[in-house]
Design an enzyme around this catalytic site. Structure first.
Site, PDB file in Angstrom:
ATOM      1  N   LYS A   7       0.859  -1.200   0.000  1.00 16.40           N
ATOM      2  CA  LYS A   7       0.000   0.000   0.000  1.00 16.40           C
ATOM      3  C   LYS A   7       0.892   1.247   0.000  1.00 16.40           C
ATOM      4  CE  LYS A   7      -3.579  -2.848   1.988  1.00 16.40           C
ATOM      5  NZ  LYS A   7      -4.760  -2.988   2.826  1.00 16.40           N
ATOM      6  N   GLU A  10      -9.725  -0.745  -1.711  1.00 12.14           N
ATOM      7  CA  GLU A  10      -9.396   0.658  -1.389  1.00 12.14           C
ATOM      8  C   GLU A  10      -9.512   1.527  -2.638  1.00 12.14           C
ATOM      9  OE1 GLU A  10      -5.693  -0.260   0.525  1.00 12.14           O
ATOM     10  OE2 GLU A  10      -6.798  -1.204   2.149  1.00 12.14           O
TER      11      GLU A  10
HETATM   12  P1  13P Z   1      -4.281  -6.622   5.694  1.00 14.97           P
HETATM   13  O1  13P Z   1      -3.469  -7.897   5.574  1.00 14.97           O
HETATM   14  O2  13P Z   1      -3.508  -5.512   6.326  1.00 14.97           O
HETATM   15  O3  13P Z   1      -5.622  -6.852   6.292  1.00 14.97           O
HETATM   16  O4  13P Z   1      -4.535  -6.097   4.174  1.00 14.97           O
HETATM   17  C1  13P Z   1      -5.005  -6.984   3.227  1.00 14.97           C
HETATM   18  C2  13P Z   1      -4.979  -6.315   1.905  1.00 14.97           C
HETATM   19  O5  13P Z   1      -5.707  -5.369   1.661  1.00 14.97           O
HETATM   20  C3  13P Z   1      -4.029  -6.805   0.904  1.00 14.97           C
HETATM   21  O6  13P Z   1      -4.288  -6.280  -0.356  1.00 14.97           O
END
Ligand code: 13P
Length: 252
Positions: free
Chosen positions: A10, A97
C-alpha cells in the site's frame, strides 16, 4: 496448482526502509530453497529499485494499480506498458481501497485487466464484499456480480492468465480475518465462476492474514496462498507466511 504469496505494501515505507525490506525478503526467499511464488507490490517510486534489488532472488514485483490506456494525457497515471518496460510482472487491480476511495467500478477494472494481459503482465484481480453484504447474507451475490462484470468478457485462455484475490472488505486491516470455512466456501464459489479456466487460476485470500491464522486459511483446498497487507511490511512475518504456505500446500 501454483501457490502464491503476495505482499501489498500500500502507501507505506520511506525509500531506505523499502530497500531494507526488499533485501531481507529477497535474501530470505533465495535462501528458502524450494518455495511458493513470492510477489511484492511496493509503491510506484520503488518499483524499479525492487526489480533491481530482487534480481536472481526469484521474488517478482507487482504494481498496485495501472491505467487502462497505453499512453496519453492522463496526468498522474501509469500504464501497463510502462510497468512491463521496467520488469514488473504482476499488477493488483480492483483492490477495495481503489473501489472505495477512487470510485473504481468493475467495468473500469475489466479494462485494466485487458491492458495488463496485452502487455504480458499477470493481473491480481481483487474482489470481496462489504460488512453489510456479509450481514445481509448477500456475499455470494456481490462477489459473483463483481466477477461477472469485471471478467465476464474474457476467454478461458485469458482468464487462465489471472490471479484472483478474495478480500472481504470487513477483514482488511481490521484484525478480523475470515474463518477458514468462510474463505474456503467463497474460494470454491469463485473457482466455479472461472469455468473452464478454474484449474489454472490461483485464488488468494486477503484480509488480516497473519502467521497465527494462515495455516488454517491456507489449508482450504481452493485457497492457493495469500494477498498480505500489514504482515507484508516486516520481512519476518512475510517470510513466515511464505514458509507456512509452502509447508501447508507442498510438503505435507
Ligand atoms: P491486511 O493484511 O492488512 O488486512 O490487508 C489486506 C490487503 O488489503 C491486501 O491487499
Amino acid at each position: 496448482m501454483r501457490t502464491l504469496v503476495a505482499g501489498n505494501w500500500k502507501m507505506h515505507k520511506r525509500r531506505d526502509e523499502a530497500l531494507a525490506l526488499l533485501r531481507e525478503v529477497g535474501d530470505g526467499a533465495a535462501a528458502a530453497g524450494p518455495t511458493v511464488e513470492v510477489v511484492v507490490a511496493p509503491p510506484y517510486p520503488y518499483l524499479e529499485l525492487a526489480v533491481r534489488t530482487l534480481e536472481g532472488s526469484g521474488v517478482q514485483v507487482a504494481a498496485q494499480n495501472c491505467h487502462e490506456a497505453a499512453q496519453g494525457a492522463y496526468t498522474g497515471e501509469v500504464s501497463a506498458s510502462m510497468l512491463a518496460g521496467i520488469g514488473v510482472t504482476h499488477c493488483i487491480v480492483g483492490h477495495s481501497e481503489r473501489r472505495q476511495y477512487y470510485g473504481e467500478n468493475d467495468a473500469a477494472v475489466g479494462l485494466k485487466v485487458r491492458a495488463l494481459l496485452a502487455h504480458g503482465l499477470t493481473p491480481i484481480y481483487c474482489c470481496g464484499e462489504l460488512k453489510d453484504d456479509r450481514i445481509a447474507e448477500r456475499h455470494f451475490e456481490v462477489v459473483g456480480a463483481q466477477m461477472e462484470q469485471a471478467l465476464g468478457a474474457f476467454s478461458p485462455e485469458e482468464l487462465g492468465r489471472l490471479v484472483v484475490a478474495y478480500e472481504p472488505v470487513w477483514a482488511i486491516g481490521t484484525g478480523l480475518n475470515a474463518t477458514a470455512a468462510q474463505a474456503q466456501e467463497m474460494h470454491a464459489f469463485i473457482r466455479r465462476q472461472l469455468g473452464a479456466a478454474a484449474a489454472h487460476v490461483p485464488i488468494l485470500y486477503g484480509g488480516s492474514c497473519k502467521p497465527d491464522n494462515a495455516e488454517g486459511l491456507f489449508k482450504g483446498a481452493d485457497v492457493n496462498g495469500g494477498l498480505i497487507g500489514g504482515a507484508a511490511l516486516e520481512a519476518s512475518s512475510f517470510l513466515e507466511l511464505v514458509r507456512i504456505a509452502y509447508r501447508v500446500k507442498h510438503s505435507a
